[in-house]
Design an enzyme around this catalytic site. Structure first.
Site, PDB file in Angstrom:
ATOM      1  CG  LEU A 121      20.595  -3.476  -7.363  1.00 44.61           C
ATOM      2  CD1 LEU A 121      20.035  -4.895  -7.374  1.00 44.61           C
ATOM      3  CD2 LEU A 121      22.010  -3.453  -6.821  1.00 44.61           C
ATOM      4  CG  ASN A 139      15.228  -3.710  -1.116  1.00 45.81           C
ATOM      5  OD1 ASN A 139      16.306  -3.919  -0.579  1.00 45.81           O
ATOM      6  ND2 ASN A 139      14.589  -2.554  -0.989  1.00 45.81           N
ATOM      7  CG  HIS A 177      11.936   0.156   1.655  1.00 42.57           C
ATOM      8  ND1 HIS A 177      12.923   1.111   1.558  1.00 42.57           N
ATOM      9  CD2 HIS A 177      10.775   0.834   1.904  1.00 42.57           C
ATOM     10  CE1 HIS A 177      12.399   2.311   1.740  1.00 42.57           C
ATOM     11  NE2 HIS A 177      11.099   2.168   1.952  1.00 42.57           N
TER      12      HIS A 177
END
Length: 280
Positions: free
Chosen positions: A118, A132, A134
């Site tokens: 981003l 997030n 991950h």
């Protein structure tokens, strides 16, 4: 009142699973999808031919070995509800249309999984809390193919998925929780990835509910250790070498049960800090 959440994701099976869970529990005000095929096309358009070739290799490898089909089956028990909220499909996650959508819906939290990095305009429009999921054990394994490289290195204690805050870097934001799955001797990178990511998705829902009740999230900065793995870092040589070591018994996965996942009624920093393994 339900929490307003936006989701930025790709089009893999576990991304739809995440969207479905969040739609069920929260007010999902927008879903932005950056398909994997679009990510590959962008590499080609930007003349990143080595990365593009690597992406094609892994797409073909996963298709021929049935790994994409396995992942679809693993996450097939839950799919996103069509029409439940605005869905914007884009060629690039940093498209200005994404910024406009995020500004319009003003989410309390933005959840990210599987997208390109981003950039500042999207980060600013996504709000103060961006999380997030991950597929790797942070801070040691950032980027792509983290489960494979943890197994390749014999780092079985670094097999896991991480919920973390998003910052301008690549998987460098503060950690909320590292989720550690069970390991079985017949596992591979794909089975471990799916198991850990499903656990992490459910843990994310727990933490979002905790926030909704007025709690706070544990937050620990990442120390400067570990490595960033790019898609092109995993080559046919790595795959053949890994297969040969397993076939000849030189690489044997241990049997390991996962540690208990705690639930916290109150945001006690001394308690919640214990869920994040101490860095070695």
């Amino acid at each position: 009142m339900k929490t307003k959440i936006a989701i930025l994701c790709s089009d893999d099976a576990h991304h739809g699973y995440l969207v479905s869970l969040l739609q069920e529990r929260f007010e999902v005000v927008a879903v932005v999808v950056e398909p994997a095929a679009s990510q590959r096309r962008r590499l080609r358009r930007n003349r990143r031919y080595r990365d593009y070739a690597a992406a094609l290799y892994h797409y073909a490898r996963r298709t021929l070995l049935g790994l994409n089909a396995y992942r679809r089956r693993y996450f097939a028990d839950r799919r996103a509800a069509p029409g439940a909220c605005p869905v914007l499909t884009v060629e690039w996650i940093n498209d200005p249309a994404v910024v406009d959508l995020l500004r319009r819906v003003a989410p309390a939290q933005t959840i990210v999984i599987g997208t390109s990095i981003l950039r500042a305009p999207v980060l600013e429009a996504a709000g103060e809390m961006i999380l997030n999921v991950h597929g790797g054990y942070l801070p040691y394994y950032r980027g792509n193919h983290c489960f494979f490289f943890a197994l390749y290195h014999g780092a079985f204690d670094k097999v896991g998925a991480t919920i973390h805050f998003v910052d301008p870097g690549i998987d460098t934001g503060d950690i909320v929780e590292v989720v550690v799955p069970a390991i079985y001797p017949d596992d591979n990178a794909e089975t471990l990835y799916c198991r850990a990511d499903k656990m992490a998705i459910h843990r994310l829902v727990f933490w979002l509910e905790h926030l909704e009740r007025g709690g706070t999230l544990p937050r620990r900065p990442q120390p400067p250790v570990g490595r960033l793995y790019r898609t092109r870092d995993r080559t046919l040589r790595h795959d053949l070498g890994f297969w040969l070591r397993r076939a000849t018994g030189r690489l044997v996965l241990p049997a390991r049960e996962p540690p208990p996942q705690p639930d916290f009624a109150t945001p006690d920093p001394e308690v919640t800090a214990s869920i994040i393994p101490r860095y070695q």
